[in-house]
Design a protein around this motif. Structure first.
Motif, short mmCIF file in Angstrom:
data_model
loop_
_atom_site.label_atom_id
_atom_site.label_comp_id
_atom_site.label_asym_id
_atom_site.label_seq_id
_atom_site.Cartn_x
_atom_site.Cartn_y
_atom_site.Cartn_z
N LEU A 45 25.46 9.51 -12.78
CA LEU A 45 24.07 8.40 -13.17
C LEU A 45 25.32 7.34 -13.84
O LEU A 45 26.46 7.89 -14.68
N LEU A 46 24.99 6.17 -13.37
CA LEU A 46 25.69 4.96 -13.42
C LEU A 46 24.61 3.89 -13.91
O LEU A 46 23.91 3.75 -13.15
N ARG A 47 25.03 3.17 -14.94
CA ARG A 47 24.50 1.87 -15.06
C ARG A 47 24.79 0.89 -15.10
O ARG A 47 26.36 0.36 -15.61
N MET A 48 24.35 -0.27 -14.25
CA MET A 48 24.66 -1.20 -13.83
C MET A 48 23.90 -2.74 -14.61
O MET A 48 23.34 -2.46 -15.81
N PRO A 49 25.51 -3.52 -14.70
CA PRO A 49 25.19 -4.65 -15.60
C PRO A 49 23.58 -5.07 -15.70
O PRO A 49 22.79 -5.76 -16.49
N ASP A 50 22.63 -5.08 -14.93
CA ASP A 50 21.19 -5.60 -14.29
C ASP A 50 20.64 -5.18 -13.31
O ASP A 50 21.29 -4.73 -12.34
N GLU A 51 19.68 -5.48 -13.08
CA GLU A 51 18.92 -5.24 -11.67
C GLU A 51 19.51 -5.84 -10.54
O GLU A 51 19.37 -4.48 -9.48
N ALA A 52 19.79 -7.06 -10.40
CA ALA A 52 20.29 -7.67 -9.32
C ALA A 52 21.71 -6.74 -8.47
O ALA A 52 21.83 -6.60 -7.37
N LEU A 60 22.61 -1.02 -4.07
CA LEU A 60 22.38 0.15 -3.57
C LEU A 60 22.29 -0.89 -2.09
O LEU A 60 21.71 0.09 -0.92
N GLN A 61 21.72 -1.62 -1.95
CA GLN A 61 21.63 -2.89 -0.12
C GLN A 61 23.09 -1.78 0.74
O GLN A 61 22.65 -1.71 1.75
N ARG A 62 23.49 -1.85 -0.11
CA ARG A 62 25.20 -1.83 0.55
C ARG A 62 25.66 -0.51 0.57
O ARG A 62 25.98 0.13 1.92
N ALA A 78 15.24 2.38 -16.10
CA ALA A 78 14.84 2.55 -14.53
C ALA A 78 14.98 1.52 -14.18
O ALA A 78 15.95 1.69 -11.90
N ALA A 79 15.39 0.20 -14.26
CA ALA A 79 15.69 -0.86 -13.00
C ALA A 79 16.87 -1.32 -13.11
O ALA A 79 17.78 -2.29 -12.30
#
Length: 86
Positions: A6-13, A19-21, A59-60
């Motif tokens: 599980l990885l937490r990214m800096p923000d939703e963007a 994920l898009q890539r 979640a975001a």
């Protein structure tokens, strides 16, 4: 052990860009939590309505990476390269 990291990214963007890539690359990258529990309509009678900003933020901004033995070092490095540039 869990079958994923599980990885937490800096923000939703940033999460969405990664994920898009990676989504269709067959590398086992996905989302574990789409919503916080109170935001699922079918759980309304069980969970109720609550203000849960931390759960919504979690979640975001999280994504999962497979921890499968079929994910080789080269595949993991490809995921890391995308995450480093996101």
């Amino acid at each position: 052990t869990w079958p994923y990291l599980l990885l937490r990214m800096p923000d939703e963007a940033a999460r969405d860009a990664a994920l898009q890539r990676l989504w269709g690359a067959g590398l086992g990258v996905s989302r574990l939590f789409i919503h916080a529990l109170p935001d699922y309509d079918y759980l309304e009678g069980i969970v109720g309505e609550h203000d849960v900003p931390n759960a919504r933020a979690f979640a975001a901004t999280t994504l999962t990476i497979s921890n499968s033995p079929w994910l080789g070092n080269e595949d993991f490095e490809a995921i890391c390269r995308v995450l480093e540039t996101t």
